[in-house]
Design a protein around this motif. Sequence first.
Motif, PDB file in Angstrom:
ATOM      1  N   GLU A  41       0.827  -1.206   0.000  1.00  0.00           N
ATOM      2  CA  GLU A  41       0.000   0.000   0.000  1.00  0.00           C
ATOM      3  C   GLU A  41       0.869   1.268   0.000  1.00  0.00           C
ATOM      4  O   GLU A  41       0.579   2.236  -0.694  1.00  0.00           O
ATOM      5  N   ALA A  42       1.928   1.232   0.788  1.00  0.00           N
ATOM      6  CA  ALA A  42       2.841   2.378   0.841  1.00  0.00           C
ATOM      7  C   ALA A  42       3.549   2.569  -0.499  1.00  0.00           C
ATOM      8  O   ALA A  42       3.730   3.702  -0.958  1.00  0.00           O
ATOM      9  N   ILE A  43       3.920   1.462  -1.136  1.00  0.00           N
ATOM     10  CA  ILE A  43       4.567   1.545  -2.451  1.00  0.00           C
ATOM     11  C   ILE A  43       3.619   2.169  -3.465  1.00  0.00           C
ATOM     12  O   ILE A  43       4.013   3.049  -4.241  1.00  0.00           O
ATOM     13  N   GLU A  44       2.360   1.750  -3.454  1.00  0.00           N
ATOM     14  CA  GLU A  44       1.376   2.316  -4.374  1.00  0.00           C
ATOM     15  C   GLU A  44       1.154   3.802  -4.119  1.00  0.00           C
ATOM     16  O   GLU A  44       1.074   4.602  -5.055  1.00  0.00           O
ATOM     17  N   ALA A  45       1.057   4.181  -2.840  1.00  0.00           N
ATOM     18  CA  ALA A  45       0.874   5.595  -2.492  1.00  0.00           C
ATOM     19  C   ALA A  45       2.069   6.416  -2.956  1.00  0.00           C
ATOM     20  O   ALA A  45       1.901   7.511  -3.515  1.00  0.00           O
ATOM     21  N   ASN A  46       3.275   5.898  -2.766  1.00  0.00           N
ATOM     22  CA  ASN A  46       4.483   6.600  -3.219  1.00  0.00           C
ATOM     23  C   ASN A  46       4.488   6.741  -4.741  1.00  0.00           C
ATOM     24  O   ASN A  46       4.851   7.798  -5.268  1.00  0.00           O
ATOM     25  N   CYS A  47       4.077   5.682  -5.445  1.00  0.00           N
ATOM     26  CA  CYS A  47       4.039   5.735  -6.916  1.00  0.00           C
ATOM     27  C   CYS A  47       3.068   6.803  -7.405  1.00  0.00           C
ATOM     28  O   CYS A  47       3.359   7.520  -8.372  1.00  0.00           O
ATOM     29  N   ARG A  48       1.916   6.926  -6.736  1.00  0.00           N
ATOM     30  CA  ARG A  48       0.941   7.953  -7.128  1.00  0.00           C
ATOM     31  C   ARG A  48       1.532   9.351  -6.942  1.00  0.00           C
ATOM     32  O   ARG A  48       1.372  10.221  -7.800  1.00  0.00           O
ATOM     33  N   VAL A  49       2.213   9.563  -5.838  1.00  0.00           N
ATOM     34  CA  VAL A  49       2.812  10.883  -5.585  1.00  0.00           C
ATOM     35  C   VAL A  49       3.939  11.143  -6.578  1.00  0.00           C
ATOM     36  O   VAL A  49       4.019  12.228  -7.172  1.00  0.00           O
ATOM     37  N   ILE A  50       4.809  10.168  -6.773  1.00  0.00           N
ATOM     38  CA  ILE A  50       5.960  10.343  -7.675  1.00  0.00           C
ATOM     39  C   ILE A  50       5.492  10.637  -9.100  1.00  0.00           C
ATOM     40  O   ILE A  50       6.106  11.439  -9.813  1.00  0.00           O
ATOM     41  N   SER A  51       4.378  10.028  -9.518  1.00  0.00           N
ATOM     42  CA  SER A  51       3.911  10.223 -10.897  1.00  0.00           C
ATOM     43  C   SER A  51       3.466  11.655 -11.174  1.00  0.00           C
ATOM     44  O   SER A  51       3.437  12.080 -12.327  1.00  0.00           O
ATOM     45  N   VAL A  52       3.124  12.426 -10.135  1.00  0.00           N
ATOM     46  CA  VAL A  52       2.691  13.815 -10.359  1.00  0.00           C
ATOM     47  C   VAL A  52       3.762  14.841  -9.979  1.00  0.00           C
ATOM     48  O   VAL A  52       3.533  16.040 -10.105  1.00  0.00           O
ATOM     49  N   LEU A  53       4.920  14.381  -9.533  1.00  0.00           N
ATOM     50  CA  LEU A  53       5.978  15.311  -9.127  1.00  0.00           C
ATOM     51  C   LEU A  53       6.555  16.045 -10.318  1.00  0.00           C
ATOM     52  O   LEU A  53       6.742  15.470 -11.387  1.00  0.00           O
ATOM     53  N   THR A  54       6.833  17.320 -10.100  1.00  0.00           N
ATOM     54  CA  THR A  54       7.531  18.120 -11.102  1.00  0.00           C
ATOM     55  C   THR A  54       8.604  18.946 -10.405  1.00  0.00           C
ATOM     56  O   THR A  54       8.569  19.120  -9.182  1.00  0.00           O
ATOM     57  N   ARG A  55       9.513  19.434 -11.192  1.00  0.00           N
ATOM     58  CA  ARG A  55      10.606  20.253 -10.663  1.00  0.00           C
ATOM     59  C   ARG A  55      10.045  21.458  -9.914  1.00  0.00           C
ATOM     60  O   ARG A  55       9.128  22.110 -10.371  1.00  0.00           O
ATOM     61  N   GLY A  56      10.602  21.713  -8.731  1.00  0.00           N
ATOM     62  CA  GLY A  56      10.210  22.867  -7.945  1.00  0.00           C
ATOM     63  C   GLY A  56       9.198  22.569  -6.848  1.00  0.00           C
ATOM     64  O   GLY A  56       8.990  23.392  -5.964  1.00  0.00           O
ATOM     65  N   MET A  61       9.921  13.913   2.820  1.00  0.00           N
ATOM     66  CA  MET A  61      10.234  12.550   2.422  1.00  0.00           C
ATOM     67  C   MET A  61      10.992  11.811   3.516  1.00  0.00           C
ATOM     68  O   MET A  61      11.867  12.378   4.162  1.00  0.00           O
ATOM     69  N   GLU A  62      10.617  10.551   3.691  1.00  0.00           N
ATOM     70  CA  GLU A  62      11.353   9.637   4.560  1.00  0.00           C
ATOM     71  C   GLU A  62      11.993   8.602   3.646  1.00  0.00           C
ATOM     72  O   GLU A  62      11.298   7.988   2.827  1.00  0.00           O
ATOM     73  N   VAL A  72      13.410  14.415   5.625  1.00  0.00           N
ATOM     74  CA  VAL A  72      13.843  15.725   5.167  1.00  0.00           C
ATOM     75  C   VAL A  72      12.734  16.387   4.348  1.00  0.00           C
ATOM     76  O   VAL A  72      11.900  15.708   3.754  1.00  0.00           O
ATOM     77  N   GLU A  73      12.734  17.702   4.359  1.00  0.00           N
ATOM     78  CA  GLU A  73      11.860  18.488   3.493  1.00  0.00           C
ATOM     79  C   GLU A  73      12.744  19.242   2.512  1.00  0.00           C
ATOM     80  O   GLU A  73      13.826  19.698   2.871  1.00  0.00           O
ATOM     81  N   ILE A  98      12.657   5.052  -0.920  1.00  0.00           N
ATOM     82  CA  ILE A  98      11.684   5.977  -0.325  1.00  0.00           C
ATOM     83  C   ILE A  98      10.658   5.204   0.491  1.00  0.00           C
ATOM     84  O   ILE A  98       9.969   4.325  -0.021  1.00  0.00           O
ATOM     85  N   TYR A  99      10.571   5.530   1.777  1.00  0.00           N
ATOM     86  CA  TYR A  99       9.550   4.948   2.648  1.00  0.00           C
ATOM     87  C   TYR A  99       8.231   5.694   2.495  1.00  0.00           C
ATOM     88  O   TYR A  99       7.167   5.090   2.447  1.00  0.00           O
ATOM     89  N   ASP A 100       8.290   7.024   2.465  1.00  0.00           N
ATOM     90  CA  ASP A 100       7.084   7.842   2.405  1.00  0.00           C
ATOM     91  C   ASP A 100       7.432   9.184   1.766  1.00  0.00           C
ATOM     92  O   ASP A 100       8.494   9.737   2.024  1.00  0.00           O
ATOM     93  N   ILE A 101       6.529   9.685   0.934  1.00  0.00           N
ATOM     94  CA  ILE A 101       6.733  10.990   0.318  1.00  0.00           C
ATOM     95  C   ILE A 101       5.384  11.715   0.251  1.00  0.00           C
ATOM     96  O   ILE A 101       4.378  11.117  -0.126  1.00  0.00           O
ATOM     97  N   LYS A 102       5.392  12.963   0.667  1.00  0.00           N
ATOM     98  CA  LYS A 102       4.180  13.793   0.675  1.00  0.00           C
ATOM     99  C   LYS A 102       4.503  15.136   0.030  1.00  0.00           C
ATOM    100  O   LYS A 102       5.554  15.720   0.291  1.00  0.00           O
ATOM    101  N   ILE A 103       3.589  15.639  -0.791  1.00  0.00           N
ATOM    102  CA  ILE A 103       3.744  16.958  -1.393  1.00  0.00           C
ATOM    103  C   ILE A 103       3.289  18.003  -0.363  1.00  0.00           C
ATOM    104  O   ILE A 103       2.182  17.909   0.151  1.00  0.00           O
ATOM    105  N   ILE A 104       4.143  18.963  -0.090  1.00  0.00           N
ATOM    106  CA  ILE A 104       3.830  20.015   0.879  1.00  0.00           C
ATOM    107  C   ILE A 104       3.337  21.266   0.165  1.00  0.00           C
ATOM    108  O   ILE A 104       2.372  21.883   0.567  1.00  0.00           O
ATOM    109  N   ASP A 105       4.038  21.636  -0.910  1.00  0.00           N
ATOM    110  CA  ASP A 105       3.742  22.878  -1.621  1.00  0.00           C
ATOM    111  C   ASP A 105       4.034  22.691  -3.087  1.00  0.00           C
ATOM    112  O   ASP A 105       5.021  22.076  -3.458  1.00  0.00           O
ATOM    113  N   ILE A 106       3.178  23.231  -3.921  1.00  0.00           N
ATOM    114  CA  ILE A 106       3.355  23.056  -5.371  1.00  0.00           C
ATOM    115  C   ILE A 106       4.138  24.185  -5.962  1.00  0.00           C
ATOM    116  O   ILE A 106       4.267  25.240  -5.613  1.00  0.00           O
TER     117      ILE A 106
END
Length: 106
Positions: A41-56, A61-62, A72-73, A98-106
Amino acid sequence: MTRQERAKQFMAFDAMKGLSEALRDREERHSRVDRHDISDEAIEANCRVISVLTRGMRVRMEYYRAFHDIVVEGRITEVSIPFKFLRLDGEKVLFEDIYDIKIIDI
């Protein structure tokens, strides 16, 4: 005697040369941890976040690096889906670390 020459008399003296480096090295070795497993489940959640990441984007992230768990942020500076890594403030992190990654600011 000049002021600089007088100041040299009072500089710190390391009676046990190399002791502080040896203590730091020993402390680092004792604080090492093994990589822990990540749930599907964590791998799937990370994949969803990584797929929308862009520079900046700013993320929190853990991840695992060199026998240590890091939290670290920072800002994403590069995302490489084909090579399965991203750069967070210039530091390369593999997706599998990557254990966990969350988008804080776009």
